[in-house]
Design an enzyme around this catalytic site. Structure first.
Site, PDB file in Angstrom:
ATOM      1  N   ASN A  83       0.806  -1.225   0.000  1.00  0.00           N
ATOM      2  CA  ASN A  83       0.000   0.000   0.000  1.00  0.00           C
ATOM      3  C   ASN A  83       0.840   1.278   0.000  1.00  0.00           C
ATOM      4  OD1 ASN A  83      -1.528  -2.119   2.111  1.00  0.00           O
ATOM      5  ND2 ASN A  83      -2.706  -1.447   0.332  1.00  0.00           N
ATOM      6  N   ILE A  90       1.044   6.914  -0.020  1.00  0.00           N
ATOM      7  CA  ILE A  90       0.400   5.950   0.862  1.00  0.00           C
ATOM      8  C   ILE A  90      -1.059   5.788   0.479  1.00  0.00           C
ATOM      9  CG2 ILE A  90      -0.092   5.387   3.277  1.00  0.00           C
ATOM     10  CD1 ILE A  90       2.016   7.651   3.943  1.00  0.00           C
ATOM     11  N   CYS A  91      -1.504   4.554   0.416  1.00  0.00           N
ATOM     12  CA  CYS A  91      -2.917   4.322   0.141  1.00  0.00           C
ATOM     13  C   CYS A  91      -3.623   4.022   1.459  1.00  0.00           C
ATOM     14  CB  CYS A  91      -3.073   3.152  -0.828  1.00  0.00           C
ATOM     15  SG  CYS A  91      -4.780   2.843  -1.256  1.00  0.00           S
ATOM     16  N   LEU A  92      -4.241   5.033   2.020  1.00  0.00           N
ATOM     17  CA  LEU A  92      -4.893   4.887   3.321  1.00  0.00           C
ATOM     18  C   LEU A  92      -6.203   5.670   3.266  1.00  0.00           C
ATOM     19  CD1 LEU A  92      -4.443   3.813   6.234  1.00  0.00           C
ATOM     20  CD2 LEU A  92      -3.442   6.019   6.779  1.00  0.00           C
ATOM     21  N   LYS A  96      -7.874  10.241   2.279  1.00  0.00           N
ATOM     22  CA  LYS A  96      -8.624  10.678   1.106  1.00  0.00           C
ATOM     23  C   LYS A  96      -9.775  11.580   1.528  1.00  0.00           C
ATOM     24  CE  LYS A  96      -7.150   6.807  -1.540  1.00  0.00           C
ATOM     25  NZ  LYS A  96      -7.287   5.368  -1.616  1.00  0.00           N
TER      26      LYS A  96
END
Lengths: 154, 538
Positions: A83, A90-92, A96
């Protein structure tokens, strides 16, 4: 009241104070001297995970409309994680716009990032090639992740 | 009812006049077009614009739909909300959320709501974010810190102390308090985020399930900001609702709201007509499915591919295989791409050709191959090309007619200006009355509508597989085409002759004779158009 990048709002002041006084365990915080909206965190890899014993540098920046918009966070340490991509994005979910809420704090973001290290999410990968390794051979993934910790996160 | 002499069209109230904006120009002061027509049936031919009393915002009319400008949708929505509030005994905000949950389908909502009992209704409200889920307090104890009874008097977003002014505390039903200033900034950010962000915004507290209510937006947004919000609110009604559709034509801001099923044709107040079902230009008698195929066919590259297949051969050089079109000359081909020499007929190397094989214009190898079965593969290629050519020809045949009628329709529309002028001349210089002249406008409308319909008969015909039905409709098609040509000519002729007032100023009879002839032709045309729609629906 219009927030701007030069202005430090009461909220940011309070949050900074809180972060410095009651820094969560496994975390070290530095506030940039030039810009009080710019933070540098040293985050310890969660014990028991592939990343334990590693110290990861994470940069956090508060945009001008913070806390209406989420903070921007970036890994400054190379990490082998599905991620987190090569340039440190960072994909969190809480980072978003649609999942962020103004009542969340920088502290929460940091703790979530630490938690993410211990709980890679293979359903929503950012770096698919890394995710493929994690899916195909968890042993191989662990080996690479630990190697990278030795190489970059010491 | 439209005022026949006042000329002031209240567009909002007019329903179903196909060309009001265009025909309005026919006379700036006199509405010739409304006079004497009110008693006729309103069937979409535009010969009777029916007015709707202003007091009734949602009238039932014979059309099955009403047309409303964007500015009035909001009021319509609020009427629906009010009506349901009384039935469900929920407040306005919760009713709006319930309506959105059921895509603004009132009947569905009523059915579901009255079957829900006790606890189930509560669960439903919690699910859609209309009621606070107290379990959140247990799962996420930290969220309690902003609850009214537990907060420290400081806004958790800006860390300012609550006061009675810009930092006054406010919350949704959940009681998570934040200051007014932050509510405003948050809601503005949500509105700017777009439709989804705005219409699904939640409480500022993390994990809280409550959706931001309509009244909260109203309370915390400034006038301009609230207008922006209302755009999304209206969009929620028109876009999430199967019974509403925006006019698809450019620049038109009218929305059709459907009231009873059956009729698919919408005559918008902007003058255009469209199909409610698919949102494309009115395409009777072709079906929505066929139209979709037709549009795809016209816009896709597949047809250029068919053309290439039908008209070219691939260079036989295995390394090249470029499609080559032969437009003139002998069979000796030289590929421009790779320089390979070959014979167009048998596709063999030109080296094997010469006077022995028949020279430049004949190929014995080809002739023999055609006779023998050994080159079956070669022949099937020929057949394939032949089939592709036939298919292409069939498409071109229909397409040409389709676009010709498009042009003719345009031509008929261009006549409106001239007709307008002629009517004015006849009225002022020769003292014919407006009801006497009304047939001109009506006939032109029939012509335009019939041309439009003819255009789409070719879409229908292209996809008609049944040969018998195709033949029947072909006959009606031909008749309708003939009648269209007739009235087109008659109208043009009429305009030429009668505009020059001196010719017939001494005798009025020919005028009335000609008038009767045109009226009967227009009637017949209209009949054929309706017939063809009936036949093609089979």
């Amino acid at each position: 009241m219009q927030y701007s990048s030069a202005v430090v709002t009461p909220r940011i002041m309070k949050e900074t104070k809180l972060l410095l006084e009651k820094t969560p365990p496994g975390v070290r915080v530095t506030v940039s001297e030039e810009n009080p909206r710019h933070f540098l965190f040293d985050i310890q890899g969660p014990p028991g995970s592939f990343y334990e014993a590693g110290i990861f540098k994470v940069e956090i920046f508060l945009p001008s409309d913070y806390p209406m918009s989420p903070p921007k966070a970036l890994f400054r340490t190379k990490v082998f994680h599905p991620n987190i991509d090569k340039v440190g994005r960072i994909c969190l979910d809480i980072l978003k716009q649609d999942k962020w809420t103004p009542a969340l704090l920088i502290e929460k973001v940091v703790l979530s990032i630490q938690w993410l290290l211990g709980a890679p999410n293979l359903d929503d990968p950012l770096d698919t090639s890394v995710a493929d390794v994690f899916k195909a051979s968890p042993e191989h993934a662990e080996k690479t992740a630990r190697e990278w910790v030795q190489l970059y996160a010491k | 009812m439209i005022d026949a002499t006042g000329g002031a069209f209240k567009l909002v109230e007019v329903v179903s006049s196909p060309f009001p904006t265009m025909l309005q120009n026919i006379s700036s002061t006199d509405s010739w077009f409304g006079a004497g027509a009110a008693s006729q049936n309103d069937d979409g031919w535009g010969d009777s614009p029916e007015g709707i009393p202003e007091t009734k915002l949602m009238p039932q009319n014979s059309q099955g739909y009403v047309i409303k400008p964007i500015s009035q949708i909001k009021d319509i929505v609020m009427i629906i909300v009010e009506r349901l509030m009384q039935l469900t005994t929920l407040n306005e905000d919760k009713t709006i959320m319930m309506l959105r949950k059921y895509n603004w389908n009132e009947e569905k909502l009523k059915t579901v709501w009255f079957e829900l009992e006790g606890e189930d209704a509560e669960i439903m409200l919690r699910q859609i974010g209309a009621k606070f889920d107290t379990k959140i307090d247990e799962s996420f104890p930290f969220t309690k810190a902003t609850r009214r009874d537990q907060n420290s008097g400081i806004c958790a977003v800006c860390y300012n102390e609550f006061d009675d002014g810009e930092f006054a505390a406010d919350s949704l039903e959940c009681g998570h308090e934040f200051c007014r200033e932050d509510w405003n900034q948050y809601l503005v950010a949500k509105v700017n985020e777009g439709f989804q962000g705005c219409m699904n915004a939640k409480c500022l507290q993390t994990e809280c399930n409550l959706k931001v209510t309509h009244s909260m937006y109203k309370k915390h947004l400034k006038e301009e900001e609230f207008k922006h919000y209302e755009r999304w609110f209206v969009k929620s009604y028109t876009d999430e609702n199967k019974n509403a559709r925006w006019c698809p034509f450019k620049g038109c801001e009218y929305c059709a709201i459907y009231q009873n099923s059956g009729i698919k044709d919408v005559n918008c107040l902007c003058g255009e007509s469209y199909c409610f079902e698919c949102g494309e230009e009115l395409h009777k008698p072709a079906s929505c499915e066929n139209l979709k195929l037709w549009i795809a066919k016209n816009s896709s590259e597949s047809d250029s591919l068919v053309w290439i297949e039908a008209n070219t051969k691939k260079c036989p050089n295995k390394m090249c295989l470029k499609p080559i079109e032969k437009n003139q000359g002998c069979n000796h081909m030289t590929c421009k791409q790779c320089g390979h020499h070959f014979c167009w007929l048998c596709l063999g190397d030109w080296k094997d050709h010469g006077s022995a094989t028949g020279g430049y214009y004949k190929c014995n190898i080809y002739e023999e191959a055609k006779k023998s079965d050994t080159r079956a593969e070669f022949l099937s290629l020929e057949e394939q090309m032949q089939r592709a050519r036939e298919e292409l020809n069939r498409f071109v045949f229909h397409y040409e007619r389709f676009s010709n009628h498009q042009k003719s329709k345009k031509h008929a529309q261009d006549m409106i200006g001239r007709l307008n002028f002629a009517i004015e001349e006849l009225r002022t210089k020769q003292n014919y009355t407006l009801p006497e002249l009304q047939f001109l406008g009506d006939t032109l409308k029939v012509l335009i509508r019939a041309r439009h319909g003819l255009k789409y008969t070719y879409v229908h015909a292209y996809y008609q597989k049944d040969a018998e039905l195709r033949q029947i409709s072909q006959y009606s098609q031909e008749m309708l085409e003939k009648f269209c040509e007739q009235i087109d000519e008659m109208l043009s002729h009429f305009l030429e002759v009668y505009q020059a007032q001196y010719i017939f100023s001494t005798s009025l009879t020919p005028f009335y004779q000609e008038r009767d002839r045109i009226i009967s032709f227009a009637k017949a045309t209209k009949q054929y158009y309706e017939n063809i729609c009936g036949i093609m629906r089979m």
